[in-house]
Design a protein around this motif. Structure first.
Motif, PDB file in Angstrom:
ATOM      1  N   THR A   3      -6.561   5.882 -10.750  1.00 38.26           N
ATOM      2  CA  THR A   3      -7.271   7.158 -10.681  1.00 38.26           C
ATOM      3  C   THR A   3      -7.989   7.442 -11.992  1.00 38.26           C
ATOM      4  O   THR A   3      -9.134   7.913 -12.007  1.00 38.26           O
ATOM      5  CB  THR A   3      -6.299   8.300 -10.348  1.00 38.26           C
ATOM      6  OG1 THR A   3      -5.599   7.991  -9.136  1.00 38.26           O
ATOM      7  CG2 THR A   3      -7.037   9.615 -10.167  1.00 38.26           C
TER       8      THR A   3
ATOM      9  N   LYS B  38       2.052   4.582  -4.386  1.00 40.20           N
ATOM     10  CA  LYS B  38       2.197   6.007  -4.721  1.00 40.20           C
ATOM     11  C   LYS B  38       3.641   6.399  -5.034  1.00 40.20           C
ATOM     12  O   LYS B  38       3.924   7.572  -5.223  1.00 40.20           O
ATOM     13  CB  LYS B  38       1.667   6.863  -3.576  1.00 40.20           C
ATOM     14  CG  LYS B  38       0.157   6.958  -3.522  1.00 40.20           C
ATOM     15  CD  LYS B  38      -0.277   8.044  -2.549  1.00 40.20           C
ATOM     16  CE  LYS B  38      -1.769   8.244  -2.605  1.00 40.20           C
ATOM     17  NZ  LYS B  38      -2.225   9.324  -1.719  1.00 40.20           N
TER      18      LYS B  38
ATOM     19  N   TYR C 126      -0.802   3.980  -9.810  1.00 39.14           N
ATOM     20  CA  TYR C 126      -1.688   4.881  -9.064  1.00 39.14           C
ATOM     21  C   TYR C 126      -2.466   5.760 -10.037  1.00 39.14           C
ATOM     22  O   TYR C 126      -3.693   5.919  -9.912  1.00 39.14           O
ATOM     23  CB  TYR C 126      -0.877   5.741  -8.089  1.00 39.14           C
ATOM     24  CG  TYR C 126      -1.691   6.806  -7.400  1.00 39.14           C
ATOM     25  CD1 TYR C 126      -2.514   6.479  -6.335  1.00 39.14           C
ATOM     26  CD2 TYR C 126      -1.641   8.142  -7.815  1.00 39.14           C
ATOM     27  CE1 TYR C 126      -3.278   7.452  -5.689  1.00 39.14           C
ATOM     28  CE2 TYR C 126      -2.394   9.122  -7.190  1.00 39.14           C
ATOM     29  CZ  TYR C 126      -3.217   8.764  -6.122  1.00 39.14           C
ATOM     30  OH  TYR C 126      -3.970   9.723  -5.508  1.00 39.14           O
ATOM     31  N   GLU C 127      -1.798   6.317 -11.021  1.00 33.19           N
ATOM     32  CA  GLU C 127      -2.454   7.154 -12.016  1.00 33.19           C
ATOM     33  C   GLU C 127      -3.431   6.325 -12.867  1.00 33.19           C
ATOM     34  O   GLU C 127      -4.509   6.805 -13.254  1.00 33.19           O
ATOM     35  CB  GLU C 127      -1.416   7.815 -12.925  1.00 33.19           C
ATOM     36  CG  GLU C 127      -0.542   8.867 -12.231  1.00 33.19           C
ATOM     37  CD  GLU C 127       0.520   8.267 -11.308  1.00 33.19           C
ATOM     38  OE1 GLU C 127       1.065   9.009 -10.477  1.00 33.19           O
ATOM     39  OE2 GLU C 127       0.787   7.042 -11.432  1.00 33.19           O
TER      40      GLU C 127
ATOM     41  N   GLN D 182      -8.925   3.788  -3.021  1.00 27.55           N
ATOM     42  CA  GLN D 182      -7.688   3.003  -3.024  1.00 27.55           C
ATOM     43  C   GLN D 182      -7.238   2.693  -1.605  1.00 27.55           C
ATOM     44  O   GLN D 182      -6.796   1.577  -1.309  1.00 27.55           O
ATOM     45  CB  GLN D 182      -6.598   3.762  -3.781  1.00 27.55           C
ATOM     46  CG  GLN D 182      -6.853   3.873  -5.284  1.00 27.55           C
ATOM     47  CD  GLN D 182      -5.687   4.485  -6.030  1.00 27.55           C
ATOM     48  OE1 GLN D 182      -4.526   4.215  -5.721  1.00 27.55           O
ATOM     49  NE2 GLN D 182      -5.976   5.329  -7.018  1.00 27.55           N
ATOM     50  N   LYS D 183      -7.351   3.691  -0.724  1.00 26.80           N
ATOM     51  CA  LYS D 183      -6.964   3.467   0.672  1.00 26.80           C
ATOM     52  C   LYS D 183      -7.918   2.499   1.354  1.00 26.80           C
ATOM     53  O   LYS D 183      -7.502   1.618   2.113  1.00 26.80           O
ATOM     54  CB  LYS D 183      -6.954   4.799   1.427  1.00 26.80           C
ATOM     55  CG  LYS D 183      -5.801   5.714   1.077  1.00 26.80           C
ATOM     56  CD  LYS D 183      -5.883   7.018   1.872  1.00 26.80           C
ATOM     57  CE  LYS D 183      -4.734   7.965   1.519  1.00 26.80           C
ATOM     58  NZ  LYS D 183      -4.863   9.263   2.232  1.00 26.80           N
TER      59      LYS D 183
ATOM     60  N   SER E 263       0.829  -1.210   0.000  1.00 28.13           N
ATOM     61  CA  SER E 263       0.000   0.000   0.000  1.00 28.13           C
ATOM     62  C   SER E 263       0.866   1.262   0.000  1.00 28.13           C
ATOM     63  O   SER E 263       0.479   2.293  -0.557  1.00 28.13           O
ATOM     64  CB  SER E 263      -0.943   0.006   1.203  1.00 28.13           C
ATOM     65  OG  SER E 263      -0.224  -0.076   2.413  1.00 28.13           O
ATOM     66  N   TYR E 264       2.055   1.173   0.621  1.00 25.93           N
ATOM     67  CA  TYR E 264       2.995   2.306   0.559  1.00 25.93           C
ATOM     68  C   TYR E 264       3.534   2.463  -0.858  1.00 25.93           C
ATOM     69  O   TYR E 264       3.668   3.568  -1.388  1.00 25.93           O
ATOM     70  CB  TYR E 264       4.152   2.078   1.549  1.00 25.93           C
ATOM     71  CG  TYR E 264       5.330   2.984   1.295  1.00 25.93           C
ATOM     72  CD1 TYR E 264       5.317   4.317   1.714  1.00 25.93           C
ATOM     73  CD2 TYR E 264       6.458   2.516   0.619  1.00 25.93           C
ATOM     74  CE1 TYR E 264       6.395   5.155   1.455  1.00 25.93           C
ATOM     75  CE2 TYR E 264       7.540   3.340   0.360  1.00 25.93           C
ATOM     76  CZ  TYR E 264       7.508   4.664   0.789  1.00 25.93           C
ATOM     77  OH  TYR E 264       8.578   5.497   0.540  1.00 25.93           O
TER      78      TYR E 264
ATOM     79  N   ASN F 149     -10.746   6.673  -6.906  1.00 25.88           N
ATOM     80  CA  ASN F 149     -10.057   7.801  -6.296  1.00 25.88           C
ATOM     81  C   ASN F 149      -9.162   7.373  -5.141  1.00 25.88           C
ATOM     82  O   ASN F 149      -9.127   6.196  -4.746  1.00 25.88           O
ATOM     83  CB  ASN F 149     -11.068   8.859  -5.835  1.00 25.88           C
ATOM     84  CG  ASN F 149     -12.103   8.282  -4.877  1.00 25.88           C
ATOM     85  OD1 ASN F 149     -11.826   7.367  -4.112  1.00 25.88           O
ATOM     86  ND2 ASN F 149     -13.313   8.825  -4.919  1.00 25.88           N
ATOM     87  N   ASP F 150      -8.468   8.328  -4.589  1.00 30.23           N
ATOM     88  CA  ASP F 150      -7.499   8.050  -3.526  1.00 30.23           C
ATOM     89  C   ASP F 150      -8.162   7.421  -2.314  1.00 30.23           C
ATOM     90  O   ASP F 150      -7.629   6.483  -1.712  1.00 30.23           O
ATOM     91  CB  ASP F 150      -6.801   9.358  -3.126  1.00 30.23           C
ATOM     92  CG  ASP F 150      -5.636   9.122  -2.183  1.00 30.23           C
ATOM     93  OD1 ASP F 150      -4.695   8.418  -2.585  1.00 30.23           O
ATOM     94  OD2 ASP F 150      -5.681   9.618  -1.041  1.00 30.23           O
ATOM     95  N   GLU F 151      -9.346   7.911  -1.981  1.00 31.73           N
ATOM     96  CA  GLU F 151     -10.057   7.386  -0.812  1.00 31.73           C
ATOM     97  C   GLU F 151     -10.418   5.918  -0.993  1.00 31.73           C
ATOM     98  O   GLU F 151     -10.257   5.106  -0.088  1.00 31.73           O
ATOM     99  CB  GLU F 151     -11.325   8.216  -0.575  1.00 31.73           C
ATOM    100  CG  GLU F 151     -12.083   7.836   0.683  1.00 31.73           C
ATOM    101  CD  GLU F 151     -13.335   8.679   0.884  1.00 31.73           C
ATOM    102  OE1 GLU F 151     -14.198   8.281   1.681  1.00 31.73           O
ATOM    103  OE2 GLU F 151     -13.439   9.749   0.244  1.00 31.73           O
TER     104      GLU F 151
END
Length: 462
Positions: free
Chosen positions: A143, A131, A139-140, A152-153, A127-128, A148-150
């Motif tokens: 997206t 990005k 990551y792109e 993905q987390k 997960s680190y 979105n980022d949320e």
């Protein structure tokens, strides 16, 4: 003081009512029985006693009071379970307490826990990595697909770059042996040593219904891997068995508490995209077939189950097969039908407004079956067979008179039959089913009637 309050709550709530929020219970004598949710149960083996305020499974051994049950079902601490029992029992919020003990249910042995711990450490790295430059644009890529980022987390999406870094860290910093690492499904071993098939792939962690990390899936991203498959799925292990898992089960259950539906899709990315677009109450069956265990989990959630598979021929065939399976296993599922060739991921990225409408206006199972089975070029012999099969399925569902009227009109519209013939055929189907059920009951009674032992010896004639 805390012990007194706990006793008050346990004494005042009805354990049968609380447990019935999670599983179906049937009264048998002084007890209630149901399918045990804590092991792969097929016959009701969980017993609940209202007077003693206890539950017990005589197969897996799970048992305790109402708080214990909620702790295990929710995989939560004592405080959260206690407060949940207060809510489900309809008691005063004043009884909710600040209890410091926090326990969680863990169904795994020590060896399995070591593997789960290893998975958690691997996941931190993955997960680190997503990005960083090591992720090679993944990551792109995500997206760009609307994740979105949320999101993905929330799903813990990651990226596997260099397996040797992970192996060294697991051995040198975490104390895992080479044998333990080789046993973990994230890795493979060949003549050259340990490697990972997830290298240069986006990784998707898979959690069980108690939120333990039991495996990983991998997907091609921007980087063209040497492997041709778009996805890598976990192997069957003592932790992971695809047929016993619903992807996103834990999160979807918690999200569905404030919603009426739980949506069921095929794949990981479908579920993730659904979540990113406002449908966090979504699980994936990780394929097109649904197992008995997965159906039982969906029944326990006690929400409107809406099946949303791909709109191609294979997806629609799978939905019809699931419809018939759900009838046999007592799950009242609804269906959302997508345009031909579309999947939830496609629709939400390119036609979101239309997809929102489809998801809001899902159909009863019998409506889907009537639409799926209709083929205007089919000969009447086959049409007649399908009508009889649809009627048989309908009779085995818990439907009211309005549903029956609507079902009859669907058949009339599709096949051009008069209503009197439809009603008469339906009655004949009912009679056949009732006759068969009566015969089956008689056979069961004969099979299980105990023989009365006859004592041998001389008869005393007095």
């Amino acid at each position: 003081m805390e012990e007194n309050v706990i006793k008050t709550v346990v004494d005042q709530v009805d354990i049968v009512d609380v447990i019935s929020n999670y599983i179906d219970l049937k009264k048998t004598g002084r007890n209630y029985v149901g399918i045990c949710p804590f092991h792969d149960d097929t016959n009701p083996s969980l017993t609940v006693n209202r007077e003693k305020k206890l539950f017990k499974c005589f197969v897996c051994g799970a048992g305790g009071n109402v708080i214990t049950f909620v702790m295990k079902m929710e995989n939560c601490g004592f405080k959260e379970a206690f407060n949940k029992v207060v809510e489900l029992g309809g008691l005063s919020n004043d009884l909710k307490m600040k209890i410091t003990q926090e326990f969680t249910y863990n169904p795994y042995n020590e060896k399995q826990r070591r593997q789960i711990k290893m998975n958690e450490i691997i996941q931190e790295y993955l997960s680190y990595n997503i990005k960083t430059a090591n992720a090679e644009g993944s990551y792109e890529y995500l997206t760009g697909r609307g994740i979105n980022d949320e999101a993905q987390k929330r799903f813990g999406l990651g990226y596997m770059h260099d397996v040797h870094l992970v192996i060294r860290f697991l051995q040198q910093k975490c104390g895992f042996t080479r044998e333990e690492i080789a046993e973990n499904d994230f890795f493979r071993i060949n003549d050259f040593g340990i490697y990972s098939p997830y290298e240069h792939r986006i990784t998707i962690p898979i959690y069980d219904r108690f939120h333990y990390l039991i495996g990983f899936a991998g997907r091609k991203g921007q980087y063209e891997t040497k492997l041709d498959a778009k996805y890598i799925n976990p192997s069957t292990t003592d932790l992971f068995h695809k047929g016993r898992i619903l992807f996103n089960h834990y999160n979807a259950v918690h999200e569905s508490r404030s919603k009426k539906e739980i949506y069921v899709v095929e794949g990981y990315m479908d579920a993730i995209t659904m979540d990113a677009n406002g449908y966090p109450n979504t699980v994936a069956i990780m394929g097109t077939a649904m197992t008995h265990e997965q159906i039982e989990y969906l029944k326990q959630i006690k929400r409107n189950v809406v099946i949303v598979l791909d709109g191609d021929d294979a997806g629609q065939r799978a939905m019809f097969s699931i419809y018939r399976q759900c009838i046999k296993e007592g799950l009242d599922a609804s269906f959302a039908v997508l345009p031909d060739g579309k999947d939830p991921d496609d629709m939400l990225r390119t036609q979101k407004a239309e997809m929102d409408g489809i998801l809001a206006n899902y159909m009863y199972g019998y409506e889907f079956a009537a639409s799926y089975c209709y083929d205007p070029v089919m000969n009447f012999r086959r049409q007649k067979e399908l009508i009889m099969e649809m009627m048989d399925d309908f009779i085995h569902q818990d439907r009211d008179v309005l549903d029956r009227s609507h079902f009859f009109h669907l058949i009339q519209e599709n096949y051009g039959l008069d209503m009197e013939s439809i009603r008469e055929t339906y009655q004949l189907c009912q009679q056949k089913i009732q006759t068969k059920e009566a015969t089956d009951r008689k056979m069961a009674d004969r099979t299980f009637t105990p023989e009365i032992p006859i004592k041998k010896g001389r008869v005393n004639e007095g």
